[in-house]
Design a protein around this motif. Structure first.
Motif, PDB file in Angstrom:
ATOM      1  N   VAL A 196      32.410  40.849  50.558  1.00 45.63           N
ATOM      2  CA  VAL A 196      33.186  41.872  51.255  1.00 45.63           C
ATOM      3  C   VAL A 196      33.427  43.109  50.375  1.00 45.63           C
ATOM      4  O   VAL A 196      33.437  44.231  50.862  1.00 45.63           O
ATOM      5  N   ALA A 197      33.597  42.900  49.081  1.00 49.21           N
ATOM      6  CA  ALA A 197      33.944  44.021  48.197  1.00 49.21           C
ATOM      7  C   ALA A 197      32.822  44.382  47.225  1.00 49.21           C
ATOM      8  O   ALA A 197      33.063  45.005  46.193  1.00 49.21           O
ATOM      9  N   ASP A 198      31.576  44.026  47.571  1.00 50.83           N
ATOM     10  CA  ASP A 198      30.459  44.305  46.661  1.00 50.83           C
ATOM     11  C   ASP A 198      30.296  45.797  46.351  1.00 50.83           C
ATOM     12  O   ASP A 198      29.846  46.176  45.277  1.00 50.83           O
ATOM     13  N   ASP A 199      30.650  46.639  47.316  1.00 50.64           N
ATOM     14  CA  ASP A 199      30.419  48.081  47.141  1.00 50.64           C
ATOM     15  C   ASP A 199      31.562  48.780  46.405  1.00 50.64           C
ATOM     16  O   ASP A 199      31.481  49.972  46.144  1.00 50.64           O
ATOM     17  N   ILE A 200      32.627  48.051  46.104  1.00 48.60           N
ATOM     18  CA  ILE A 200      33.755  48.700  45.433  1.00 48.60           C
ATOM     19  C   ILE A 200      33.562  48.610  43.920  1.00 48.60           C
ATOM     20  O   ILE A 200      33.488  47.522  43.367  1.00 48.60           O
ATOM     21  N   GLU A 201      33.445  49.779  43.308  1.00 45.84           N
ATOM     22  CA  GLU A 201      33.241  49.806  41.856  1.00 45.84           C
ATOM     23  C   GLU A 201      34.388  50.541  41.193  1.00 45.84           C
ATOM     24  O   GLU A 201      35.046  51.358  41.807  1.00 45.84           O
ATOM     25  N   PHE A 202      34.553  50.294  39.926  1.00 50.24           N
ATOM     26  CA  PHE A 202      35.580  50.973  39.148  1.00 50.24           C
ATOM     27  C   PHE A 202      35.242  52.444  39.019  1.00 50.24           C
ATOM     28  O   PHE A 202      34.107  52.789  38.727  1.00 50.24           O
TER      29      PHE A 202
END
Lengths: 82, 189, 274
Positions: free
Chosen positions: B183-189
């Protein structure tokens, strides 16, 4: 949050739901069976098994139904040894 | 200990018998198969199957549970269950032998099974579908590798963690891809 | 040696600290938004799967729930990795760069790093709390299985079937004396033959669910205990006794064994923290 990002969570939940409902559980489905009654005659002499003679051996020919010593359990008690 | 009343057989079924029976129950044998192998009728087996766990619940020393685990691992050697096997494919039989003899294989599958559950997959069923290994046999292997696993962790904790993390990454990739990614694979720092 | 403190200025470090803090906050906020999004989508679906799931162990629901908790745990790991790498990494390299804390400039930069550290930890704490709330939300989404109704249905079902059996030997009527939950020998009152009665799958489930049903019936007592500060062990004992009483009422045949387990739980309580 963009539509695309929203879709990510939705897609995951949808796929997960689909799989949860479709996949086979280990051990398979629990088969619902009705209550039933059965009895075991002596395979040696054909006699029925009477309560007062105990559960472990045939009162008539001595055939051994179960080679164990019953202890005090839930319904089955020591007294049920033949 | 030898006179521990909690270890006395129940309806003639010893803890060794009972532990092996549970292992075999997990390998696909039916309750009736188990009762027959133990030489008892179903009502006797079902009482035994209720009362041994009660003994475990009553035993505050955890002695019975510990012995149960040990005997469980020795189920294949138990004379009453010798040669009694549920139907498995040839490949399944090979893998079942392998998981009990090849620790790396066991380590990897143990991680894979856990990761499967994290992605909503029935891990035990996944192991059967993919390798033909039943849960009972898997647990027998787990019980047998337990001591060596502890030795390994004590000797090289970091190395052990690294290896586990690599397995985890491998299976997270496998299972997440089947789900269209995390679900959060695309969220990067 | 004294009074010759070298002037120290590092605007780049200050910029990096500020930028890292902002990015950390944004990063966690994005994760939280995604978390909320996922839970909002999942809660009604979890309910629907729970209600559709005909498996007595509700395994379809169980697996779906695990698949969702797995994603929360993915997010937690992701945050932990970033904290380790970016936040702790900057703290470590920053501290190596700046003068000692007893110097004036050093003191300023140490204090900057310190508040950076505290801000990041506090923000992470907020994230963890939200994550925890999300876990609870998912776990409670489907509500409790209605074990009471299932149990009452089985009582009725038993009343209906208990007189419908015949001896396999002589054909005489056999009335099942009470509700059995496992295979049980019953003897024929006419010819005394030992018959074996096998309860229905659903009756067997009553035994399996007996403790959970007893816990549902006495949940208010456990709540009473949990709400006391400091914890009142007397209330816990009251709950435990009531729970076992209910348990024994549901499966009277197990009362003997249950009581031994009850004794053990009391002993554990004495040794343990209550």
């Amino acid at each position: 949050m963009s539509e695309n990002e929203k879709k990510r969570a939705l897609t995951y939940v949808e796929k997960l739901k689909e799989k949860a409902l479709q996949q086979k559980n280990y051990g398979g489905e629990v088969k619902k069976e009705d209550a039933g009654m059965d009895a075991r005659d002596c395979p040696n002499c054909g006699a029925g098994r009477a309560f007062r003679h105990g559960l472990t051996a045939c009162a008539y020919c001595g055939f051994v139904f179960m080679e164990i010593k019953l202890t005090d359990g839930i319904h089955i008690k020591k007294g049920n040894n033949s | 200990m030898s006179e521990n009343p909690l270890l006395a057989p129940i309806h003639g079924i010893s803890l060794e018998d009972y532990s092996a029976a549970c292992a075999k129950l997990g390998s696909g044998l039916s309750e009736q198969d188990i009762a027959t192998a133990l030489g008892v009728e179903l009502p006797v087996w079902q009482e035994v199957n209720l009362l041994w766990p009660e003994r475990m619940k009553q035993d505050e020393t955890f002695h019975i549970v510990t012995l149960f685990g040990q005997y469980f691992g020795q189920a294949d050697q138990h004379p009453k269950f010798n040669g009694l096997k549920a139907n498995v494919s040839a490949e399944g039989a090979d893998n079942t032998t392998k998981i009990k003899t090849d620790k790396a294989f066991y380590d990897e599958l143990e991680v894979a099974r856990q990761v499967a559950y994290d992605y909503g997959v029935d891990g035990a069923q996944w192991v059967v579908d993919t390798y033909g290994i039943s849960l009972g046999d898997f647990q027998i292997a787990a019980s047998n590798w337990n001591a060596e696993l502890h030795r390994e962790i004590a000797a090289d904790f970091e190395g052990y963690n690294k290896k586990q993390a690599a397995y985890r990454a491998k299976y997270e990739k496998l299972f997440s891809e089947a789900q269209g990614g995390n679900v959060a694979d695309d969220i990067e720092f | 040696m004294f009074g010759f403190e070298k002037k120290y200025d590092n605007p780049e470090l200050i910029a990096t600290i500020n930028e890292t803090r902002d990015r950390w906050f944004t990063f966690l906020q994005k994760l939280e938004e995604r978390m909320t999004e996922m839970c909002a989508a999942a809660v009604p679906e979890l309910k629907s799967v729970f209600n559709q799931d005909t498996d007595p162990y509700k395994r379809a629901h169980g697996h779906m729930l695990m698949g969702l908790l797995g994603q929360l745990s993915q997010m937690r790991t992701k945050a932990n990795q970033v904290r380790e790498e970016k936040i702790n990494g900057l703290l470590f390299s920053g501290e190596a760069m700046i003068p000692g804390i007893i110097t004036k400039a050093g003191s300023k930069y140490h204090s900057l790093l310190h508040s950076f550290r505290m801000d990041c930890i506090d923000r992470h704490q907020v994230f963890e709390e939200k994550l925890h709330a999300a876990i609870e939300q998912l776990q409670q989404a489907a509500g409790e299985q209605d074990l009471e109704t299932a149990y009452q249905e089985q009582l009725l079902a038993f009343e209906k079937i208990k007189d419908s059996f015949n001896c396999r030997q002589c054909g005489g009527d056999i009335s099942i004396p009470k509700m059995f939950f496992i295979a049980t020998y019953v003897s024929c009152s006419f010819c005394h033959t030992q018959n074996t009665f096998m309860p229905s799958t659903e009756a067997q489930m009553v035994l399996h669910n007996a403790r959970s049903l007893a816990e549902q019936r006495t949940a208010h007592l456990l709540r009473n205990f949990n709400e006391t500060h400091p914890k009142d062990p007397g209330l816990y004992r009251k709950y435990l006794r009531a729970m076992f009483d209910e348990w024994n009422k549901i499966v009277p045949d197990m009362a003997n064994e249950n009581e031994k387990f009850y004794e053990r739980m009391l002993k554990d309580m004495e040794i343990g923290h209550y």
